[in-house]
Motif scaffolding. Structure first.
Motif, PDB file in Angstrom:
ATOM      1  N   UNK A   1      -7.242  10.952  30.818  1.00 12.88           N
ATOM      2  CA  UNK A   1      -8.031  10.149  29.933  1.00 12.88           C
ATOM      3  C   UNK A   1      -9.186   9.830  30.677  1.00 12.88           C
ATOM      4  N   UNK A   2     -10.396   9.686  30.087  1.00 12.50           N
ATOM      5  CA  UNK A   2     -11.865   9.026  30.682  1.00 12.50           C
ATOM      6  C   UNK A   2     -11.970   7.744  30.464  1.00 12.50           C
ATOM      7  N   UNK A   3     -11.969   6.936  31.574  1.00  9.95           N
ATOM      8  CA  UNK A   3     -12.044   5.456  31.592  1.00  9.95           C
ATOM      9  C   UNK A   3     -13.617   5.195  31.563  1.00  9.95           C
ATOM     10  N   UNK A   4     -13.864   4.391  30.409  1.00 11.36           N
ATOM     11  CA  UNK A   4     -15.406   4.247  30.057  1.00 11.36           C
ATOM     12  C   UNK A   4     -15.353   2.524  30.321  1.00 11.36           C
ATOM     13  N   UNK A   5     -16.483   2.054  30.793  1.00  9.75           N
ATOM     14  CA  UNK A   5     -16.971   0.664  30.796  1.00  9.75           C
ATOM     15  C   UNK A   5     -18.147   0.764  29.975  1.00  9.75           C
ATOM     16  N   UNK A   6     -18.007  -0.386  29.194  1.00  2.17           N
ATOM     17  CA  UNK A   6     -19.167  -0.660  28.156  1.00  2.17           C
ATOM     18  C   UNK A   6     -19.827  -1.893  28.214  1.00  2.17           C
ATOM     19  N   UNK A   7     -21.450  -1.542  28.441  1.00  4.25           N
ATOM     20  CA  UNK A   7     -22.031  -2.649  28.996  1.00  4.25           C
ATOM     21  C   UNK A   7     -23.103  -2.801  27.998  1.00  4.25           C
ATOM     22  N   UNK A   8     -23.077  -3.965  27.365  1.00  2.00           N
ATOM     23  CA  UNK A   8     -24.510  -4.385  26.343  1.00  2.00           C
ATOM     24  C   UNK A   8     -24.267  -5.945  26.103  1.00  2.00           C
ATOM     25  N   UNK A   9     -25.466  -6.382  25.968  1.00  2.37           N
ATOM     26  CA  UNK A   9     -25.495  -7.880  25.718  1.00  2.37           C
ATOM     27  C   UNK A   9     -25.646  -8.397  24.549  1.00  2.37           C
ATOM     28  N   UNK A  10     -25.352  -7.493  23.623  1.00  3.57           N
ATOM     29  CA  UNK A  10     -25.300  -7.779  22.134  1.00  3.57           C
ATOM     30  C   UNK A  10     -23.674  -7.464  21.796  1.00  3.57           C
ATOM     31  N   UNK A  55     -29.759  -0.668  28.639  1.00  6.78           N
ATOM     32  CA  UNK A  55     -30.928  -0.966  29.638  1.00  6.78           C
ATOM     33  C   UNK A  55     -31.816  -2.230  29.742  1.00  6.78           C
ATOM     34  N   UNK A  56     -31.807  -2.992  28.748  1.00  8.60           N
ATOM     35  CA  UNK A  56     -32.642  -4.105  28.683  1.00  8.60           C
ATOM     36  C   UNK A  56     -31.519  -5.173  28.433  1.00  8.60           C
ATOM     37  N   UNK A  57     -31.172  -6.085  29.285  1.00  7.61           N
ATOM     38  CA  UNK A  57     -30.639  -7.144  29.237  1.00  7.61           C
ATOM     39  C   UNK A  57     -31.075  -8.220  30.065  1.00  7.61           C
ATOM     40  N   UNK A  58     -30.717  -9.596  29.603  1.00  5.67           N
ATOM     41  CA  UNK A  58     -31.356 -10.940  30.410  1.00  5.67           C
ATOM     42  C   UNK A  58     -30.450 -10.859  31.870  1.00  5.67           C
ATOM     43  N   UNK A  80     -23.194   7.174  35.130  1.00  4.62           N
ATOM     44  CA  UNK A  80     -23.658   6.260  34.278  1.00  4.62           C
ATOM     45  C   UNK A  80     -24.986   6.703  33.142  1.00  4.62           C
ATOM     46  N   UNK A  81     -24.405   6.402  32.086  1.00  6.66           N
ATOM     47  CA  UNK A  81     -25.108   6.974  30.726  1.00  6.66           C
ATOM     48  C   UNK A  81     -25.863   5.530  30.195  1.00  6.66           C
ATOM     49  N   UNK A  82     -27.228   5.664  30.046  1.00  7.71           N
ATOM     50  CA  UNK A  82     -27.900   4.631  29.904  1.00  7.71           C
ATOM     51  C   UNK A  82     -28.224   4.575  28.349  1.00  7.71           C
ATOM     52  N   UNK A  83     -28.193   3.441  27.689  1.00  9.86           N
ATOM     53  CA  UNK A  83     -28.432   3.176  26.385  1.00  9.86           C
ATOM     54  C   UNK A  83     -29.629   2.558  25.963  1.00  9.86           C
ATOM     55  N   UNK A  84     -30.470   3.122  25.013  1.00  3.40           N
ATOM     56  CA  UNK A  84     -31.779   2.777  24.898  1.00  3.40           C
ATOM     57  C   UNK A  84     -32.218   2.888  23.506  1.00  3.40           C
ATOM     58  N   UNK A  85     -33.137   2.119  22.916  1.00  2.00           N
ATOM     59  CA  UNK A  85     -33.559   1.977  21.380  1.00  2.00           C
ATOM     60  C   UNK A  85     -34.759   2.993  21.315  1.00  2.00           C
ATOM     61  N   UNK A  86     -35.422   3.328  22.504  1.00  2.00           N
ATOM     62  CA  UNK A  86     -36.596   4.101  22.490  1.00  2.00           C
ATOM     63  C   UNK A  86     -36.434   5.474  23.266  1.00  2.00           C
ATOM     64  N   UNK A  87     -36.766   6.513  22.758  1.00  2.00           N
ATOM     65  CA  UNK A  87     -36.535   8.010  23.460  1.00  2.00           C
ATOM     66  C   UNK A  87     -37.497   7.908  24.655  1.00  2.00           C
ATOM     67  N   UNK A  88     -38.619   7.092  24.558  1.00  2.00           N
ATOM     68  CA  UNK A  88     -39.352   7.384  25.638  1.00  2.00           C
ATOM     69  C   UNK A  88     -39.854   5.908  26.306  1.00  2.00           C
ATOM     70  N   UNK A  89     -38.796   5.236  26.229  1.00  2.00           N
ATOM     71  CA  UNK A  89     -38.701   3.997  26.908  1.00  2.00           C
ATOM     72  C   UNK A  89     -39.091   4.059  28.314  1.00  2.00           C
ATOM     73  N   UNK A  90     -40.206   3.270  28.860  1.00  2.00           N
ATOM     74  CA  UNK A  90     -40.588   3.674  30.314  1.00  2.00           C
ATOM     75  C   UNK A  90     -39.664   3.205  31.351  1.00  2.00           C
ATOM     76  N   UNK A  91     -38.684   2.374  30.708  1.00  2.00           N
ATOM     77  CA  UNK A  91     -37.514   2.162  31.625  1.00  2.00           C
ATOM     78  C   UNK A  91     -36.674   3.187  31.938  1.00  2.00           C
ATOM     79  N   UNK A  92     -36.601   4.113  31.066  1.00  2.00           N
ATOM     80  CA  UNK A  92     -35.748   5.300  31.209  1.00  2.00           C
ATOM     81  C   UNK A  92     -36.013   5.943  32.636  1.00  2.00           C
ATOM     82  N   UNK A  93     -37.208   6.356  32.859  1.00  2.00           N
ATOM     83  CA  UNK A  93     -37.515   6.805  34.012  1.00  2.00           C
ATOM     84  C   UNK A  93     -37.092   6.268  35.454  1.00  2.00           C
TER      85      UNK A  93
END
Length: 225
Positions: A1-10, A55-58, A80-93
């Motif tokens: 089993x792949x153990x996954x931790x889900x992180x999102x402020x929403x 990627x964007x959380x308070x 770690x797999x980053x979740x973002x709403x923008x495919x060229x979000x500057x924070x991705x880099x």
């Protein structure tokens, strides 16, 4: 089993991701976190295989949480797999530099999400190599990265000539199989060379290796060599 931790402020997003993972065979939700600080604490306690990181959380951002989790990991570090709403979000880099294995758009379909988790768990980058190259080229052409890189190719001095060849091909967007065909070696050998390269350079992911290849000038944006 792949153990996954889900992180999102929403809450709705986090719950939706967790529900999808729980319904998938071979995957298990090891925990949920509403911010980066909670993610760091949970990751240390439950030691998941993969972390879906907003990627964007308070407070503590996904980037800082990624950096801290990988730096403090005991034993094998989580992917770690980053979740973002923008495919060229500057924070991705910045996330890739911090050691994230890749990124996924939040509007990706269920099949894409599950395939990404599986790919990252297996040690691959989650996005197609061509996408990796497009992102890194866009990054290296930003005004704040046009200055001469510090410690250029000398940073790669610890690598063998074959390891440099493999890194160059991977940075140009070739898959392990394509690089193997180009160099007339096996796919397993390519993976071995890439793993040794990342160990020697202190890198945590394939994506980080690609970024370094561009930053050192080993590969130039738009070039084929």
């Amino acid at each position: 089993m792949i153990q996954v931790l889900v992180v999102d402020d929403q809450f709705l997003v986090r719950s939706g991701l967790a529900a999808l993972l729980r319904a998938a065979p071979g995957m298990e939700v090891a925990g949920e976190a509403a911010d980066g600080a909670e993610a760091v604490a949970l990751a240390a306690r439950i030691r998941p295989d993969v972390i879906l990181m907003d990627i964007r959380m308070p407070g503590t951002t996904g980037i800082e949480a990624t950096r801290r989790i990988l730096a403090e990991a005991q034993g094998p570090a989580p992917r770690i797999l980053i979740l973002t709403t923008f495919d060229l979000d500057e924070y991705v880099y910045d996330a890739l530099r911090a050691g994230a294995s890749g990124f996924l758009l939040k509007d990706a379909g269920p099949e894409r999400l599950l395939a990404a988790v599986t790919a990252v768990h297996g040690g691959d980058s989650l996005f197609a190599p061509g996408v990796t190259r497009r992102l890194v080229e866009a990054f290296t052409q930003r005004p704040d990265t046009l200055a001469e890189p510090a410690g250029p190719l000398s940073r790669l001095g610890a690598l063998t000539s074959r390891e440099v060849e493999v890194l160059r091909l991977v940075a140009r967007g070739l898959t392990n199989a394509e690089a193997a065909d180009r160099l007339f070696i096996s796919e397993a050998t390519v993976k071995t060379h890439l793993n040794r390269t990342m160990t020697k350079l202190g890198l945590a992911s394939r994506a980080q290796a690609v970024v370094l290849a561009y930053e050192t000038g080993l590969v130039r944006p738009g070039s084929e060599t």
